[in-house]
Design an enzyme around this catalytic site. Structure first.
Site, mmCIF file in Angstrom:
data_model
loop_
_atom_site.group_PDB
_atom_site.id
_atom_site.type_symbol
_atom_site.label_atom_id
_atom_site.label_comp_id
_atom_site.label_asym_id
_atom_site.label_seq_id
_atom_site.Cartn_x
_atom_site.Cartn_y
_atom_site.Cartn_z
ATOM 1 N N ARG A 25 0.841 -1.216 0.000
ATOM 2 C CA ARG A 25 0.000 0.000 0.000
ATOM 3 C C ARG A 25 0.870 1.259 0.000
ATOM 4 O O ARG A 25 0.990 1.944 -1.012
ATOM 5 C CB ARG A 25 -0.945 -0.033 1.216
ATOM 6 C CG ARG A 25 -2.074 0.984 1.159
ATOM 7 C CD ARG A 25 -1.687 2.384 1.599
ATOM 8 N NE ARG A 25 -1.170 2.436 2.960
ATOM 9 C CZ ARG A 25 -0.626 3.537 3.487
ATOM 10 N NH1 ARG A 25 -0.528 4.646 2.772
ATOM 11 N NH2 ARG A 25 -0.152 3.529 4.718
ATOM 12 N N ASP A 26 1.513 1.562 1.101
ATOM 13 C CA ASP A 26 2.318 2.786 1.186
ATOM 14 C C ASP A 26 3.494 2.710 0.205
ATOM 15 O O ASP A 26 3.869 3.694 -0.429
ATOM 16 C CB ASP A 26 2.836 2.952 2.631
ATOM 17 C CG ASP A 26 3.152 4.387 2.999
ATOM 18 O OD1 ASP A 26 3.474 5.172 2.095
ATOM 19 O OD2 ASP A 26 3.093 4.732 4.186
ATOM 20 N N HIS A 217 4.625 4.707 12.818
ATOM 21 C CA HIS A 217 4.728 4.638 11.352
ATOM 22 C C HIS A 217 5.780 5.662 10.928
ATOM 23 O O HIS A 217 5.487 6.849 10.789
ATOM 24 C CB HIS A 217 3.347 4.960 10.763
ATOM 25 C CG HIS A 217 3.256 4.944 9.273
ATOM 26 N ND1 HIS A 217 2.684 3.900 8.565
ATOM 27 C CD2 HIS A 217 3.632 5.849 8.330
ATOM 28 C CE1 HIS A 217 2.707 4.177 7.268
ATOM 29 N NE2 HIS A 217 3.283 5.368 7.100
ATOM 30 N N HIS A 219 8.640 7.252 8.410
ATOM 31 C CA HIS A 219 9.274 7.370 7.098
ATOM 32 C C HIS A 219 10.727 7.781 7.350
ATOM 33 O O HIS A 219 11.048 8.373 8.388
ATOM 34 C CB HIS A 219 8.535 8.395 6.226
ATOM 35 C CG HIS A 219 7.240 7.849 5.679
ATOM 36 N ND1 HIS A 219 7.126 7.355 4.408
ATOM 37 C CD2 HIS A 219 6.017 7.685 6.250
ATOM 38 C CE1 HIS A 219 5.882 6.924 4.202
ATOM 39 N NE2 HIS A 219 5.181 7.110 5.310
ATOM 40 N N CYS A 250 4.143 9.487 0.235
ATOM 41 C CA CYS A 250 2.762 9.895 0.063
ATOM 42 C C CYS A 250 2.688 10.841 -1.126
ATOM 43 O O CYS A 250 3.392 11.853 -1.156
ATOM 44 C CB CYS A 250 2.241 10.594 1.320
ATOM 45 S SG CYS A 250 0.548 11.183 1.094
ATOM 46 N N ASN A 259 9.362 4.410 3.621
ATOM 47 C CA ASN A 259 9.096 4.008 5.003
ATOM 48 C C ASN A 259 10.337 3.363 5.610
ATOM 49 O O ASN A 259 11.235 2.927 4.891
ATOM 50 C CB ASN A 259 7.992 2.943 5.013
ATOM 51 C CG ASN A 259 6.624 3.496 4.740
ATOM 52 O OD1 ASN A 259 6.268 3.761 3.604
ATOM 53 N ND2 ASN A 259 5.843 3.684 5.773
HETATM 54 P P1 HMG Z 1 -13.407 14.136 -3.077
HETATM 55 O O1 HMG Z 1 -13.087 14.525 -4.469
HETATM 56 O O2 HMG Z 1 -13.662 15.232 -2.072
HETATM 57 O O3 HMG Z 1 -14.612 13.107 -3.074
HETATM 58 O O4 HMG Z 1 -12.212 13.223 -2.582
HETATM 59 P P2 HMG Z 1 -16.162 13.351 -2.942
HETATM 60 O O5 HMG Z 1 -16.617 12.755 -1.665
HETATM 61 O O6 HMG Z 1 -16.490 14.789 -3.206
HETATM 62 O O7 HMG Z 1 -16.724 12.472 -4.170
HETATM 63 C C1 HMG Z 1 -16.440 12.848 -5.510
HETATM 64 C C2 HMG Z 1 -16.579 11.631 -6.427
HETATM 65 O O8 HMG Z 1 -15.597 10.663 -6.084
HETATM 66 C C3 HMG Z 1 -17.916 10.906 -6.318
HETATM 67 O O9 HMG Z 1 -18.211 10.372 -7.616
HETATM 68 C C4 HMG Z 1 -17.640 9.760 -5.399
HETATM 69 O O10 HMG Z 1 -18.486 8.636 -5.584
HETATM 70 C C5 HMG Z 1 -16.218 9.408 -5.797
HETATM 71 P P3 HMG Z 1 -19.300 11.086 -8.560
HETATM 72 O O11 HMG Z 1 -20.575 11.084 -7.743
HETATM 73 O O12 HMG Z 1 -18.751 12.458 -8.828
HETATM 74 O O13 HMG Z 1 -19.301 10.199 -9.751
HETATM 75 N N1 HMG Z 1 -15.515 8.793 -4.672
HETATM 76 C C6 HMG Z 1 -14.891 7.598 -4.695
HETATM 77 N N2 HMG Z 1 -14.727 6.692 -5.677
HETATM 78 C C7 HMG Z 1 -14.066 5.561 -5.339
HETATM 79 N N3 HMG Z 1 -13.589 5.316 -4.095
HETATM 80 C C8 HMG Z 1 -13.731 6.202 -3.096
HETATM 81 C C9 HMG Z 1 -14.407 7.407 -3.394
HETATM 82 N N4 HMG Z 1 -14.714 8.488 -2.646
HETATM 83 C C10 HMG Z 1 -15.374 9.326 -3.428
HETATM 84 N N5 HMG Z 1 -13.268 5.945 -1.877
HETATM 85 C C11 HMG Z 1 -11.323 11.504 -1.131
HETATM 86 C C12 HMG Z 1 -12.162 12.768 -1.228
HETATM 87 C C13 HMG Z 1 -11.094 11.197 0.332
HETATM 88 C C14 HMG Z 1 -12.078 10.363 -1.804
HETATM 89 C C15 HMG Z 1 -9.984 11.744 -1.870
HETATM 90 O O14 HMG Z 1 -9.387 12.877 -1.316
HETATM 91 C C16 HMG Z 1 -9.023 10.586 -1.777
HETATM 92 O O15 HMG Z 1 -9.250 9.527 -2.351
HETATM 93 N N6 HMG Z 1 -7.879 10.781 -1.039
HETATM 94 C C17 HMG Z 1 -6.927 9.695 -0.813
HETATM 95 C C18 HMG Z 1 -5.515 10.221 -0.763
HETATM 96 C C19 HMG Z 1 -4.571 9.102 -0.437
HETATM 97 O O16 HMG Z 1 -4.857 7.918 -0.642
HETATM 98 N N7 HMG Z 1 -3.375 9.454 0.079
HETATM 99 C C20 HMG Z 1 -2.368 8.474 0.457
HETATM 100 C C21 HMG Z 1 -2.738 7.666 1.668
HETATM 101 S S1 HMG Z 1 -2.456 8.529 3.199
HETATM 102 C C22 HMG Z 1 -0.813 8.198 3.565
HETATM 103 O O17 HMG Z 1 -0.083 7.694 2.759
HETATM 104 C C23 HMG Z 1 -0.315 8.493 4.976
HETATM 105 C C24 HMG Z 1 -0.113 7.219 5.820
HETATM 106 O O18 HMG Z 1 0.817 6.327 5.194
HETATM 107 C C25 HMG Z 1 0.410 7.578 7.234
HETATM 108 C C26 HMG Z 1 1.608 8.528 7.202
HETATM 109 O O19 HMG Z 1 2.602 8.258 6.509
HETATM 110 O O20 HMG Z 1 1.519 9.517 7.908
HETATM 111 C C27 HMG Z 1 -1.436 6.438 5.995
HETATM 112 MG MG MG Z 2 2.982 6.512 5.251
#
Ligand code: HMG
Ligand code: MG
Length: 308
Positions: A25-26, A217, A219, A250, A259
């Site tokens: 994933r990450d 967690h 990095h 990220c 990481n």
């Molecule tokens: P948004 O654009 O605000 O979504 O994104 P929305 O709620 O306004 O919806 C817009 C459209 O997207 C809609 O479709 C939804 O159905 C669709 P429409 O009606 O227009 O056809 N939609 C989705 N489709 C599929 N799967 C979904 C989904 N949600 C909405 N889940 C959202 C908001 C949260 C979805 C977006 O910002 C997003 O996907 N962000 C993810 C970012 C990400 O994955 N970042 C990396 C992970 S975090 C990380 O790495 C840190 C960590 O490792 C810890 C650390 O290191 O600190 C965990």
């Molecule tokens: Mg991370």
């Protein structure tokens, strides 16, 4: 390698540790190369075979936000029954619906300790993120799923700089109290240092959390991840997130690099006589294989040393 037993260290260390593997994933969410779904499945299976007790497999986020993991449903279908035991990232109810359709049993929500990163990573304000997570966790719990909560930017934020410990504890507790079983404290951009780790763990314990409810967690952007893990071990933390070969980052925090490498962590734990249940050679072999798929060498020092 000379083994220095835990009892001889200055403070008693835990006798065993759980490594929560985040490579698929990450590790893969930030890669330029899009890895074939078959290779992702193979990656997950190899990590399980190497003894990693938890392997976070993918994310049910918006596919346009993280195209590298747009094949989440295909991957989980390919992994079949065994895949359902692996946690997956879920940000909202839409993601939960997708996870439920596939019979997933463990999800992880991921909040931000800072306003700016909440906006950049989730398209929500700091407060709005709770409105998104609350019904997601409530429905997941009602369906019998286990929920992990991440809190990012615990040690610093590329836009806001230092992040006050009180702010991290307040957001982290709020996320945990939604109904999570574990809270993972993310040093998303790898700026934390060993003393800061102790302060943060103390602050969470002071706020009523147990060390067995916390995971770290790290990095490795500044090369501090292993020192930070040791510091957390000294505070009694027993769950550590790590990524095979040190992959990771990220896409919404440019200064986030790899990481803590699973192999580097395993090497240290073995040296300390701390149980982890992981076959180091098998993880190294897996990381070398994945490095071939990605077309670049592993950044892990232990992989480089042992693979040569
Ligand atoms: P948004 O654009 O605000 O979504 O994104 P929305 O709620 O306004 O919806 C817009 C459209 O997207 C809609 O479709 C939804 O159905 C669709 P429409 O009606 O227009 O056809 N939609 C989705 N489709 C599929 N799967 C979904 C989904 N949600 C909405 N889940 C959202 C908001 C949260 C979805 C977006 O910002 C997003 O996907 N962000 C993810 C970012 C990400 O994955 N970042 C990396 C992970 S975090 C990380 O790495 C840190 C960590 O490792 C810890 C650390 O290191 O600190 C965990
Ligand atoms: Mg991370």
């Amino acid at each position: 390698m000379v083994e220095v037993r835990a009892e001889r260290a200055s403070k008693p260390l835990p006798s065993s540790v759980t490594i929560y593997e985040v490579g698929p994933r990450d590790g893969l969410q930030n890669e330029k190369a899009v890895v074939a779904t078959e290779d992702k499945a193979e990656f997950v299976r190899r990590l399980v075979t190497a003894g990693l007790p938890v392997v976070e497999a993918t994310s049910f986020v918006h596919p346009k936000w993280v195209p590298q993991l747009a094949d989440a449903a295909d991957l989980m279908t390919m992994l079949g029954e065994e895949g359902r035991a692996h946690p997956v990232l879920v940000p909202n109810e839409r993601g939960l619906d997708r996870a439920l359709e596939l019979g997933m049993k463990h999800i992880a929500i991921f909040g931000s300790a800072t306003e700016t990163f909440a906006q950049k990573n989730l398209n929500r304000s700091l407060d709005e993120q709770f409105a998104m997570f609350e019904p997601t966790v409530a429905r997941a719990r009602a369906a019998g799923l286990d929920v992990r909560a991440y809190v990012s930017m615990c040690f610093g934020d590329p836009w806001e700089g230092a992040v006050p410990v009180d702010q991290v504890v307040s957001v982290g507790k709020r996320l945990f109290d939604l109904g999570a079983s574990e809270l993972s404290l993310g040093d998303t951009i790898g700026v934390g240092t060993a003393g800061h780790v102790k302060d943060l763990v103390h602050a969470f314990v002071g706020a009523g959390m147990r060390t067995d409810q916390l995971a770290m967690h790290f990095h490795d952007t500044y090369g501090q991840a292993l020192a930070n893990a040791f510091s957390a071990l000294q505070e009694g933390i027993t769950t550590f997130d790590a990524s095979a070969g040190g992959l990771g980052g990220c896409p919404y925090a440019k200064s986030a690099t790899g990481n803590l490498a699973t192999e580097d962590l395993v090497w240290m734990l073995t040296g300390l006589g701390i149980e982890h249940g992981v076959d180091l050679d098998a993880v190294v072999e897996t990381s070398v294989w994945m490095a071939g798929r990605l077309g670049r060498p592993s950044p892990s020092a232990v992989v480089r040393a042992l693979a040569g």
